[in-house]
Design an enzyme around this catalytic site. Structure first.
Site, PDB file in Angstrom:
ATOM      1  N   THR A 110       0.861  -1.184   0.000  1.00 30.79           N
ATOM      2  CA  THR A 110       0.000   0.000   0.000  1.00 30.79           C
ATOM      3  C   THR A 110       0.908   1.249   0.000  1.00 30.79           C
ATOM      4  OG1 THR A 110      -0.260  -0.276   2.400  1.00 30.79           O
ATOM      5  CG2 THR A 110      -2.054  -1.045   0.999  1.00 30.79           C
TER       6      THR A 110
ATOM      7  N   THR B 273       0.988  -6.820  13.317  1.00 30.73           N
ATOM      8  CA  THR B 273       0.464  -5.587  12.754  1.00 30.73           C
ATOM      9  C   THR B 273       0.904  -5.403  11.326  1.00 30.73           C
ATOM     10  OG1 THR B 273       2.341  -4.649  13.857  1.00 30.73           O
ATOM     11  CG2 THR B 273       0.243  -4.283  14.871  1.00 30.73           C
TER      12      THR B 273
ATOM     13  N   GLU C   6       6.439   4.636   7.213  1.00 33.91           N
ATOM     14  CA  GLU C   6       6.077   5.858   6.489  1.00 33.91           C
ATOM     15  C   GLU C   6       6.948   7.024   6.948  1.00 33.91           C
ATOM     16  OE1 GLU C   6       1.403   4.790   5.596  1.00 33.91           O
ATOM     17  OE2 GLU C   6       1.918   6.004   7.346  1.00 33.91           O
TER      18      GLU C   6
END
Length: 406
Positions: A153, A190, A277
Site C-alpha cells: 500500500t 500488525t 512511512e
C-alpha cells in the site's frame, strides 16, 4: 526511502505453493492489487489476527474459514480494507471468496480473504471478480517477488525473506513476504505477513509456532502506535519435504524449525519498521533488569510512542531528557530512579537520577546522527528484559497520511 533494507528479487520456491497476480484497478489502473496463493492438498495453515474491535470483514471470515475448513487458497486485495463496512462488507467478502472457489473448484470455506487499504469504502466486488481469472491463470511457484509487490500500500518497496537449511540431511525451505508502513502497532501482529515452509507440520503445532514467532517479532514492532483493522499473519506448511513435525513439540525438528521461522518472522517484521512511512532511522529499544516482561514492554512502548522522542530522533537531536521523561511516565510502580541507567548505544546518558557524569553532548550527538541506533534502559529491579523496534517521526509521515485518500 527505507532504512538499509535490500530488495529481494530471487526467492526459493516452496514446493506445493503457487502464487498468481492480477490488476483489478481498485485504487489505480494497471497496478498489481490482487494476489492469490494456492496451497496443495498436504498443506496446513495457521494464523494470528488483529484484536481491533472494528476488525474488517475479511478478518472475521478468514478466522472462521481457518477454524472450520482446510485452506486451499488465500485471496489478497490492496487499495480497499473492506473495514467499517457492516453487513455489506461481510456479504461482499463472501462473494469474492465464492468467485475464487468457483474458479478453482473448492468449497468457499477453503478460501481465506485478506484486504488492505482505505477503511470505510465498499469493496469493489465486480473489479475483483473480473480480475480473478487472470490471477488463477498465472499461478506459479516462482511468483514470490511479484506477490511481494502486489500486497503493498504505502510501502516504498517490497519486503521478502528466503532461506534454505538442512536437517539430518534433508533440505527445508522457508520463504515469506510482508507489507506495512503505517498504522503499525502490535496487538497480535500488525500488517499482512505470509510465511511458508515445505516441512510438514500438524495444524495445532503450526498454530503454536505462528503465535510464538509472531509474539517475538510482529508483536515487538511499532511505527505510530495505531493497531489496524486488517492485520493478519499467516504461516503455511506445505508438507512437501520429507521432514515432518506431526505429534508434539519435543521432536528435534520442532526446535530447529522454530528457530528458522523466528528468523523469517523477525526479518519481515523489522523490514516493516525500516520501511515505515517517512522513516529515516531504525531504532532498537532494549529494556532490561525488570520485574516482569509486561513492565519491560510498557517502558519500551512508552519511549517508542513518544512523539517528542521520535521527533528528536528524526532531528538527530541528543535531547536525552525526552527519553528520561518517557521512562518516568510509563506507569511502572515504585520506580527507583537512582537505579536506572539509560544508554544511546554504549554512551551512558542517565544514571543516579540525572545526566551521567561521563556523558558529553558530542558523544550523544554522534550516536543520534546514525541511521541505526539503540536505546538501552536498565531498570535495576529484576531479571526480565524485552526488545522492540521502532522508527522516527518525520515530516513525510504527516504528509503521507494527510494525503492518503487523495
Amino acid at each position: 526511502m527505507s532504512v538499509n533494507l535490500p530488495i529481494l528479487n530471487d526467492f526459493h520456491a516452496i514446493k506445493g505453493l503457487k502464487m498468481g497476480i492480477a490488476s483489478a484497478g481498485i485504487k489505480k489502473a494497471g497496478r498489481k492489487d490482487i494476489v492469490v496463493f494456492e496451497l496443495g492438498l498436504n498443506a496446513t495453515t495457521a494464523g494470528v489476527f488483529t484484536q481491533n474491535a472494528f476488525c474488517a470483514a475479511p478478518v472475521n471470515i478468514a478466522k472462521e474459514h481457518l477454524k472450520n475448513s482446510k485452506t486451499r487458497y488465500l485471496l489478497i486485495n490492496t487499495g480497499n480494507a473492506n473495514a467499517g463496512t457492516g453487513e455489506r462488507g461481510h456479504k461482499d467478502c463472501l462473494e469474492v471468496c465464492q468467485a475464487l472457489a468457483d474458479a478453482t473448484n473448492v468449497p468457499v470455506q477453503s478460501v481465506l480473504p485478506f484486504s488492505t487499504g482505505v477503511i470505510g469504502e465498499p469493496l469493489p466486488v465486480d473489479k475483483i471478480v473480473h480480475a480473478l481469472p487472470l490471477a488463477v491463470e498465472n499461478l506459479a511457484s516462482d511468483h514470490w517477488f511479484a506477490a511481494s509487490e502486489g500486497i503493498l500500500t504505502t510501502d516504498t518497496q517490497p519486503k521478502g525473506y528466503t532461506h534454505q537449511f538442512e536437517f539430518e540431511g534433508d533440505l527445508i525451505t522457508v520463504s515469506g513476504i510482508s507489507k506495512g508502513a503505517g498504522m503499525i502497532m502490535p496487538n497480535m501482529a500488525t500488517m499482512l505477513g505470509f510465511i511458508a515452509t515445505d516441512a510438514a507440520v500438524e495444524h495445532e503445532l503450526l498454530q503454536q509456532l505462528c503465535r510464538e514467532c509472531a509474539d517475538y517479532s510482529f508483536n515487538r514492532v511499532t511505527i505510530d502506535g495505531d493497531t489496524s483493522t486488517n492485520d493478519a499473519c499467516i504461516l503455511m506448511a506445505t508438507g512437501e519435504s520429507t521432514c515432518s513435525v506431526l505429534s508434539d513439540d519435543s521432536q528435534p525438528l520442532y526446535a530447529v524449525l522454530k528457530a528458522e521461522l523466528k528468523k523469517a518472522f523477525l526479518y519481515l517484521a523489522q523490514a516493516i519498521v525500516r520501511d515505515g512511512e517517512g522513516a529515516t532511522k531504525f531504532i532498537r529499544i532494549d529494556v532490561e533488569d525488570c520485574k516482569n516482561n509486561e513492565e519491560a514492554l510498557a517502558i519500551g512502548y512508552t519511549v517508542a510512542h513518544s512523539p517528542l522522542v521520535k521527533t528528536a530522533l528524526y532531528a538527530s537531536d541528543a535531547n536525552w531528557g525526552r527519553i528520561l521523561a518517557a521512562v518516568g511516565r510509563s506507569g511502572v510502580e515504585n520506580m527507583d530512579i537512582n537505579a536506572i541507567q539509560i544508554f544511546l548505544d554504549d554512551v551512558c546518558i542517565v544514571e543516579k537520577g540525572g545526566r551521567a557524569d561521563s556523558y558529553t553532548e558530542s558523544a550523544g550527538s554522534a550516536v543520534m546522527q546514525q541511521q541505526e541506533l539503540s536505546i538501552r534502559i536498565k531498570m535495576g529491579r529484576g531479571h526480565h528484559k524485552e526488545s522492540i523496534w521502532t522508527s522516527d517521526l518525520s515530516h513525510d509521515y504527516v504528509s503521507i497520511n494527510a494525503d492518503y485518500r487523495s
